[in-house]
Design a protein around this motif. Sequence first.
Motif, mmCIF file in Angstrom:
data_model
loop_
_atom_site.group_PDB
_atom_site.id
_atom_site.type_symbol
_atom_site.label_atom_id
_atom_site.label_comp_id
_atom_site.label_asym_id
_atom_site.label_seq_id
_atom_site.Cartn_x
_atom_site.Cartn_y
_atom_site.Cartn_z
ATOM 1 N N THR A 40 0.720 -0.840 0.217
ATOM 2 C CA THR A 40 0.024 0.099 0.082
ATOM 3 C C THR A 40 1.059 0.675 0.577
ATOM 4 O OG1 THR A 40 0.046 -0.011 2.108
ATOM 5 C CG2 THR A 40 -2.152 -1.290 1.180
ATOM 6 N N GLN A 42 -0.207 4.948 0.893
ATOM 7 C CA GLN A 42 -0.837 6.392 1.084
ATOM 8 C C GLN A 42 -0.224 6.833 1.564
ATOM 9 O OE1 GLN A 42 -1.520 3.427 4.467
ATOM 10 N NE2 GLN A 42 -4.290 2.911 3.567
ATOM 11 N N SER A 55 -5.482 9.090 2.547
ATOM 12 C CA SER A 55 -5.792 8.316 1.187
ATOM 13 C C SER A 55 -4.853 8.051 0.428
ATOM 14 C CB SER A 55 -6.060 9.255 -0.052
ATOM 15 O OG SER A 55 -7.276 9.994 0.159
ATOM 16 N N PHE A 57 -2.937 5.245 -3.446
ATOM 17 C CA PHE A 57 -2.814 4.794 -4.887
ATOM 18 C C PHE A 57 -3.137 3.625 -5.011
ATOM 19 C CE2 PHE A 57 -0.239 8.737 -3.556
ATOM 20 C CZ PHE A 57 -0.772 9.812 -4.874
ATOM 21 N N GLY A 58 -3.846 3.495 -6.365
ATOM 22 C CA GLY A 58 -4.063 2.223 -6.955
ATOM 23 C C GLY A 58 -2.868 1.711 -7.641
ATOM 24 N N SER A 78 -3.764 7.255 -10.318
ATOM 25 C CA SER A 78 -4.658 6.188 -9.560
ATOM 26 C C SER A 78 -4.852 6.914 -7.697
ATOM 27 C CB SER A 78 -3.695 5.152 -8.842
ATOM 28 O OG SER A 78 -2.908 4.888 -8.491
ATOM 29 N N ASP A 80 -6.683 7.307 -4.864
ATOM 30 C CA ASP A 80 -8.208 6.435 -4.185
ATOM 31 C C ASP A 80 -8.689 7.399 -3.016
ATOM 32 O OD1 ASP A 80 -10.845 5.463 -3.903
ATOM 33 O OD2 ASP A 80 -9.201 3.392 -3.462
ATOM 34 N N THR A 81 -9.452 8.608 -3.108
ATOM 35 C CA THR A 81 -9.497 9.329 -1.202
ATOM 36 C C THR A 81 -11.090 8.527 -1.106
ATOM 37 O OG1 THR A 81 -11.373 10.560 -3.207
ATOM 38 C CG2 THR A 81 -8.928 11.862 -2.859
ATOM 39 N N LYS A 82 -11.533 7.661 -1.854
ATOM 40 C CA LYS A 82 -12.691 6.769 -1.507
ATOM 41 C C LYS A 82 -13.911 7.787 -1.649
ATOM 42 C CE LYS A 82 -10.176 3.410 0.691
ATOM 43 N NZ LYS A 82 -9.312 2.921 0.033
ATOM 44 N N ASP A 84 -15.500 9.202 -5.413
ATOM 45 C CA ASP A 84 -14.942 9.605 -6.908
ATOM 46 C C ASP A 84 -14.933 10.683 -7.510
ATOM 47 O OD1 ASP A 84 -14.669 7.057 -7.450
ATOM 48 O OD2 ASP A 84 -17.109 6.786 -8.289
ATOM 49 N N ASN A 87 -11.415 12.184 -6.252
ATOM 50 C CA ASN A 87 -10.773 11.564 -6.677
ATOM 51 C C ASN A 87 -10.256 12.597 -7.712
ATOM 52 O OD1 ASN A 87 -9.906 9.767 -5.179
ATOM 53 N ND2 ASN A 87 -11.890 7.879 -6.994
ATOM 54 N N ARG A 91 -6.810 14.530 -9.164
ATOM 55 C CA ARG A 91 -6.059 14.562 -9.995
ATOM 56 C C ARG A 91 -6.110 15.636 -10.925
ATOM 57 N NH1 ARG A 91 -9.205 9.827 -10.706
ATOM 58 N NH2 ARG A 91 -10.518 10.316 -12.610
#
Length: 178
Positions: A40, A42, A55, A57-58, A78, A80-82, A84, A87, A91
Amino acid sequence: MMTRHLSAILLLISLAISGGVHAQPSPFGDGWTLEPGASTLQFQSIKNGSKIETSGFGSFTGAISPAGEVALTVLLDSVDTKIDLRNVRMRFLFFETFTFPEARVSARIDPAIIADLPSVRRKTIEMPFTLDLHGVTREVVARLSLTLIGDDLVAVSTAEPIVLPVADFNLSEGLAKL
């Protein structure tokens, strides 16, 4: 809309790296590879001066060469703040991924520093590294905990958060847009 107050990003890392650590002339053997499914990456931010949000990154890749050269690449799209919509805002407004799609970490680990990992099984090291983020390259130092989980698997995590001041990476203007 809530105002986001952020003066620094706190980076939290937990990585699984596979390779051979035993019976090799170098502890890096033929090189190590980041295991994304077991890792992970974060970061934490503070919203409205008091609410801490975590948050991550995936998508990221990494490796350590037989000589100890570390390369980690993070795909900033990628994030990811949970949420949309957040996010998308992160970005386009904060990371500006249309211009700066990746963050890169590079470092060199002296093999002698971890040569005793098979016998001690866990140790904490100071690790200087270079971070290239948002068109800015900075030298940073992290305290990392290394844990030998098996003969071919090492867990690497930050022993404490890595503080990255937003202003140091030209992210203040993007923060103001959030």
